[in-house]
Write an enzyme that holds these catalytic residues in place. Structure first.
Site, PDB file in Angstrom:
ATOM      1  N   GLU A   1      13.624 -10.136   4.390  1.00 56.17           N
ATOM      2  CA  GLU A   1      12.608  -9.516   3.544  1.00 56.17           C
ATOM      3  C   GLU A   1      13.226  -9.244   2.191  1.00 56.17           C
ATOM      4  OE1 GLU A   1      10.669  -6.035   4.965  1.00 56.17           O
ATOM      5  OE2 GLU A   1      10.076  -6.958   6.854  1.00 56.17           O
TER       6      GLU A   1
ATOM      7  N   ASP B   1       7.740   3.786   0.198  1.00 55.68           N
ATOM      8  CA  ASP B   1       9.192   3.722   0.266  1.00 55.68           C
ATOM      9  C   ASP B   1       9.830   5.092   0.114  1.00 55.68           C
ATOM     10  OD1 ASP B   1       9.332   0.935   0.560  1.00 55.68           O
ATOM     11  OD2 ASP B   1       9.048   0.658  -1.591  1.00 55.68           O
TER      12      ASP B   1
END
Length: 274
Positions: free
Chosen positions: A49, A60
């Protein structure tokens, strides 16, 4: 057949889970992150990724958010991220690359142009965190038509009523977020995660990966006993940042620190079903 499907077919034949590391493109600069990207398969990465830096990464935690800001400050763009993939493909035509990010940079690039360029550079799949199934015409369907896998997130709050919508146009695999929250938090409980992955496989017919909060080789091994893939991001990003801070200007030292941790995690995942 896509690289992602090919890789999962291979892993199924080997009876093991995939190791999917996450790294941020452009952290701390394009050249260093490209060198790390190129070396990850040698450290055991089965798929990769590659984060697309964005100014408002709402899913995040502090570690990945900071990595994205470092990348942006160094001048990283989505176009440069595609150039990284193109360079990676000159030496590796087998390891699947998945771009993970938020829709704004893709929208600004132009979805149709992005899909064409991503396919041409060797991108295999997309994870767009903030683009729900109701907006599939924006990017999901054009990506699927071009042969790119569109990987959707499912979470602990994705109930049986919502799950069919989530997996409807998903391909490649489904990414299960083990906790309700941001990246870097503690991972979910084993029994709950295993039940969720079974529900996802039944609903989608696709491999089910688990991520968010998996920080150690031991935890990765635990989940690899039943998951089709284990995603590790914040732990690698933290290791990178820590090494860069401890030894400024010594990029090779930081890269090697990440590769050592990645190799340990990969080894644990490979041993999970033996």
């Amino acid at each position: 057949m896509s690289r992602i499907k090919t890789r999962f077919d291979q892993l199924r034949a080997e009876n093991r889970a995939a190791f999917i590391p996450f790294v941020m493109a452009g952290d701390p600069d394009t050249e260093t992150s490209l060198e790390l990207l190129k070396k990850l398969p040698g450290a055991g990465a089965d798929l990769i990724e590659l984060g697309v830096a964005f100014t408002d990464p709402m899913a995040d935690g502090p570690s990945v958010a900071a990595a994205g800001l470092r990348a942006l400050e160094s001048g990283q763009t989505l176009r440069k991220t595609l150039d990284m993939v193109r360079s990676f493909r000159t030496q590796d035509d087998e390891t699947p690359i998945i771009l993970m990010g938020y829709y704004n940079p893709f929208y600004a690039y132009g979805p149709q142009q992005f899909v064409a360029d991503a396919k041409a550079t060797g991108v295999d799949g997309l994870i767009i965190v903030d683009l729900p199934p109701e907006e599939d015409e924006e990017l999901c369907l054009p990506a699927r038509a071009a042969g790119l896998d569109f990987i959707r997130l499912a979470t602990p709050t994705t109930d049986d009523a919502r799950l069919p919508s989530v997996v409807k146009n998903t391909s490649g695999f489904v990414y299960y977020v083990s906790v309700a929250g941001i990246t870097g938090k503690a991972a979910g409980e084993k029994a709950i995660v295993e039940d969720a992955l079974n529900r996802i496989r039944a609903a989608s017919g696709l491999p089910a990966a688990v991520g968010f909060g998996i920080k150690t080789a031991e935890k990765a091994k635990e989940f690899a006993g039943f998951a089709d893939a284990v995603v590790v991001g914040s732990a690698l990003v933290d290791e990178f940042a820590k090494a860069l801070e401890a030894h400024p200007g010594e990029a090779d030292n930081a890269i090697n620190a990440v590769l050592t941790l990645a190799s340990d995690i990969s080894g644990a995942i490979r041993a999970a079903r033996k």
